[in-house]
Scaffold this active site. Structure first.
Site, short mmCIF file in Angstrom:
data_model
loop_
_atom_site.label_atom_id
_atom_site.label_comp_id
_atom_site.label_asym_id
_atom_site.label_seq_id
_atom_site.Cartn_x
_atom_site.Cartn_y
_atom_site.Cartn_z
N SER A 178 0.86 -1.18 0.00
CA SER A 178 0.00 0.00 0.00
C SER A 178 0.89 1.22 0.00
CB SER A 178 -0.91 0.02 1.23
OG SER A 178 -1.52 1.30 1.36
N GLY A 179 0.67 2.12 -0.97
CA GLY A 179 1.51 3.30 -1.08
C GLY A 179 1.28 4.31 0.02
N ASP A 193 -11.34 6.11 -0.31
CA ASP A 193 -9.99 6.51 0.07
C ASP A 193 -9.89 8.03 -0.02
OD1 ASP A 193 -7.27 6.84 0.46
OD2 ASP A 193 -6.72 5.12 -0.79
N GLY A 240 -1.14 5.20 -3.40
CA GLY A 240 0.07 4.86 -4.15
C GLY A 240 -0.05 3.64 -5.03
N THR A 241 -0.66 2.57 -4.51
CA THR A 241 -0.83 1.38 -5.35
C THR A 241 -1.88 1.62 -6.43
OG1 THR A 241 -2.36 0.44 -3.71
CG2 THR A 241 -0.06 -0.27 -3.61
#
Length: 350
Positions: free
Chosen positions: A90-91, A263, A268-269
């Site tokens: 997860s970014g 979110d 990031g992902t």
């Protein structure tokens, strides 16, 4: 008061709250953080539920558990926990973990740039952090190889008809939906319920109608997240996207399950998955950057650095950057007499 369990946490957000738990878990078996995450899911899932469910959590929150790294080149390990899964990568959580570790002094900060690596369940993640006056102003991470497996695939969706979706891996498998297919929809907070509804319907339809290959290193993981994207009027961004993280099973015959938590960051992902799709469509090439605006204006930037293969699939390597902020330090406890030893969920917001 008799305390059964106790956890210390650094409260961090990158738009979305991403709690970082720094103590309270005994040694977890495993030769890698990946193996530790699998063990935790099977043997001690109580921590995830306590941290993410009420009264300590709520639908749009993530949690990370700091563990000693198993990889010799990593300064620390972290297990990522979300409402329905233990993601491989997860970014936003990586940016938040790096920020928490540096600003708390758990990893020494060097100004103006600190370089180190973290071990995620997905493996070694190199980090470059810009630092000034004790503050982390930007975190860049080299993400796992990202790739697209379906481009413009058509699925039949209840109440919506035929919808085109892309499916891509950016550390998680995403169902990626172009919002311009729905002329009544805008990617704004005021339409959050409709974004979640459409995302849930399209994602479940994609799960049922499209074959998605297993990642060769992380078997058994299918589509778990939706990403809706569209144009932006922000001059500092190249596009806008909103991810929906689901809090339970979606049933296409049960309207009450067509929900999820949006979110609040740029993800990031999700940025990586979007860029993998753009690369597959010929819209990006090596060296190109793409700036992704999230729901509330947070921007993450990605850069295509290289290409490779993941099994038989063409993949891209991406460096992704963003910022996170600490907003608190908390000690959580579980009282021995608390009847909700795994937290709880109530249908008004879940």
């Amino acid at each position: 008061m008799k305390i059964k369990r106790s956890f210390d946490a650094i409260e961090v957000h990158a738009g979305l709250p991403m709690r970082v738990v720094t103590s309270g878990i005994p040694t977890i078996p495993g030769n890698s953080v990946y193996e530790q995450a699998l063990w935790l899911e099977e043997n001690d899932d109580q921590l995830r539920k306590l941290m993410l469910r009420e009264p300590r959590g709520y639908p749009p929150i993530c949690c990370n558990l700091i563990v000693p790294a198993k990889h010799p080149d990593a300064a620390a390990g972290y297990i990522i926990m979300e409402q329905v899964e233990y993601p491989m990568m997860s970014g936003g959580n990586t940016i938040s973990v790096a920020t928490a570790l540096l600003e708390s002094g758990m990893i020494p900060m060097q100004e103006p740039v600190t370089e180190f690596a973290l071990e995620a369940p997905a493996g070694l993640i190199p980090i470059t952090a810009d630092c000034e006056d004790g503050k982390v102003t930007q975190v860049y991470f080299d993400n796992v190889a990202s790739y697209a497996v379906h481009i413009d695939a058509e699925v039949e969706v209840p109440t919506l008809g035929k919808v085109k979706v892309d499916i891509a891996w950016g550390g998680m498998y995403y169902c990626i939906i172009d919002s311009t297919q729905f002329d009544w929809l805008e990617l704004v907070p005021e339409q959050g319920k409709e974004i979640a509804r459409i995302s849930a319907l399209c994602t479940q339809a994609a799960k049922e109608q499209l074959d998605v290959p297993e990642h060769p290193d992380y078997p058994g993981i299918g589509i778990t997240v939706a990403e809706m994207h569209g144009p932006t009027d922000n001059p500092d961004a190249d596009g806008k996207s909103v991810n929906t993280m689901f809090t339970g099973e979606i049933n296409l015959n049960d309207e009450s399950t067509w929900i999820g938590a949006l979110d609040r960051c740029a993800c990031g992902t999700g940025t990586s998955a979007m860029m993998a799709v753009k690369y597959a469509k010929g819209e990006l090439t090596v060296g190109d950057k793409w700036r992704n605006e999230g729901l509330i204006g947070i921007i993450f930037e990605g850069k295509v650095t290289d290409t490779s293969k993941v099994g038989e699939m063409d993949a891209v390597h991406l460096k992704v950057g963003g910022q996170a902020w600490i907003y608190g330090f908390t000690k959580y406890i579980l009282d021995e007499t608390d009847p909700f030893s795994e937290g709880y969920r109530v249908g008004d917001i879940w």
